[in-house]
Design an enzyme around this catalytic site. Sequence first.
Site, short mmCIF file in Angstrom:
data_model
loop_
_atom_site.label_atom_id
_atom_site.label_comp_id
_atom_site.label_asym_id
_atom_site.label_seq_id
_atom_site.Cartn_x
_atom_site.Cartn_y
_atom_site.Cartn_z
N SER A 238 1.14 -0.95 -0.37
CA SER A 238 0.00 -0.41 0.09
C SER A 238 0.62 1.57 -0.01
CB SER A 238 -0.61 0.33 1.40
OG SER A 238 -1.38 1.36 1.11
N GLN B 111 -0.32 4.29 -0.28
CA GLN B 111 -0.66 4.79 1.71
C GLN B 111 0.12 4.39 2.30
OE1 GLN B 111 -4.99 4.81 1.08
NE2 GLN B 111 -5.00 5.96 -1.23
N ASP C 79 -5.57 0.21 -9.52
CA ASP C 79 -6.83 1.03 -9.45
C ASP C 79 -7.41 0.40 -10.83
OD1 ASP C 79 -6.70 2.43 -7.29
OD2 ASP C 79 -5.26 3.60 -7.89
N LYS D 174 -11.40 -0.42 -1.46
CA LYS D 174 -11.17 0.28 -1.76
C LYS D 174 -12.90 1.14 -1.50
CE LYS D 174 -7.20 -0.14 -3.55
NZ LYS D 174 -6.69 0.85 -2.71
C1 S3P Z 1 -2.58 5.86 -3.80
C2 S3P Z 1 -2.37 4.26 -3.15
C3 S3P Z 1 -3.54 3.44 -3.11
C4 S3P Z 1 -4.81 3.81 -4.41
C5 S3P Z 1 -4.74 4.74 -4.32
C6 S3P Z 1 -3.93 6.38 -4.50
C7 S3P Z 1 -1.77 6.99 -3.13
O1 S3P Z 1 -4.27 2.69 -2.65
O2 S3P Z 1 -5.34 2.33 -4.60
O3 S3P Z 1 -6.09 5.46 -4.95
O4 S3P Z 1 -2.23 7.86 -3.99
O5 S3P Z 1 -0.47 6.32 -2.08
P1 S3P Z 1 -3.25 1.81 -1.28
O6 S3P Z 1 -2.42 2.52 -0.92
O7 S3P Z 1 -4.39 1.58 -0.53
O8 S3P Z 1 -3.10 0.48 -2.48
#
Ligand code: S3P
Length: 459
Positions: free
Chosen positions: A196, A198, A344, A371
């Site tokens: 992830s 994020q 995504d 998601k």
């Molecule tokens: C993102 C990371 C992804 C992605 C999200 C945007 C980001 O999420 O699905 O649309 O900008 O870091 P995850 O970290 O939960 O996989």
Amino acid sequence: MGSGKPAHSALEERAAAASTRDGIAATGMTSWTAGPGRPLRGTLDIPGDKSVSHRAIMLASLADGTSRIDGFLEGEDARATERIFRQLGVSIEVPQAGSRIVHGVGIDGLCPSAAALDCGNAGTAMRLLAGLLAGQTFDSLLVGDASLSKRPMHRVTVPLSRMGARIDTGDGGVPPLQVRGGRPLQGIEYTADIASAQVKSALLLAGLFAKGTTTVIEPQPTRDYTERMLAAFDWPITFSPGRASVPGGHRLRATDVHVPADFSSAAFFIVAATLVPGSELRLRRVGMNPRRTGLLHVLRLMGADLTVETSQEQGGEPVADLVVRHAPLQGIEVPVEHVADMIDEFPALFIAAACARGVTRVRGAAELRVKESDRIATVAAGLRNLGIRVDEAPDGARIHGGRLQGGRIDSHGDHRVAMAFAVAAQCARDVVLIDDVANVATSFPGFVELGQAAGFGLT
Ligand code: S3P
């Protein structure tokens, strides 16, 4: 831009008939009527990247000096982040749509906000801010909309608490997040069990304010925009695929950011042009970060005709024009190693799979369940409504390619599910009514207009 008029009137007539037949009101603000248009042709400019836009506002706000952001996504998610930094005392000018001038307040210059900080639908905003705000001297309250309020936050609050942060969640680890400030943070080495960006970014942003070094090790490499942008703002970060380390206690130096077109938004047009006979689209200056472009590899394995032209670097990020021509697709087993690089893009891929010959199998994608909606369940339900067989698994699905019928779809407020079914409708036998589409504005303002101009039947 493609020429000729979108084929709306026939579509509108069929929509009216379908509405009467199904006993529903004609499409309102939050529904679409979609159906076969004409072959997709022309040259399109896709809006700016959402992930990069969030990070640009965050780092420019914390920098010393003034940064200019061009190509900024005028979507609700990125604007929520912008609004939050204004609440935290940052002055942000809007010289024109798609541009921002951010007067950075310095690494320790944010001010508390008496009001809650509303992330709206944006998981990226909430998770990254959890890390960034944990390092402040003041408390903050992060809230979100109904969808975000169901999404898991323990994945960031638990490792942040190991750094010394205190963040209270709602029951079961969901928002709101009460972030307590004034706590000294300590750098840690964190081996993540989910891939992830994020989570990684939340820890790296907390690491800016921590004593010592914060290191994140990922099970698979994820998008590295936080790392690249920290380097561009002059923070002494070291990173390689799957690993990143930041020392605390430095300063960010303002710089200009050029946001590339969002690959995830381009994906809907890539799939649509592949599926609709006679199509040829050029998508200009699309962000080609290798951690985002897994869909290109997978579609090529299925038989797609995709050409990457005029590759160049723009502000430290690879960008290219993509030329997409119609090609028949064959179902495949999606290689698990591409899953994180297209996380995504599964709603769009599921539609491609539904129109391919044979069966497509997706595994290793359990993250899709958390998601903006449970994307395995919402897309599977929608495809079944259109006459496609989908066998769900906890971490993926088997999609049996076939001929799509008309029908009615509930997007569950998920922007990418709504846009995926607008694409599906271009290949369906009859009209598809798509409900709950307002959140498309979170990531892709102007999707309907751009789709119509390219040839989509969509109102
Ligand atoms: C993102 C990371 C992804 C992605 C999200 C945007 C980001 O999420 O699905 O649309 O900008 O870091 P995850 O970290 O939960 O996989």
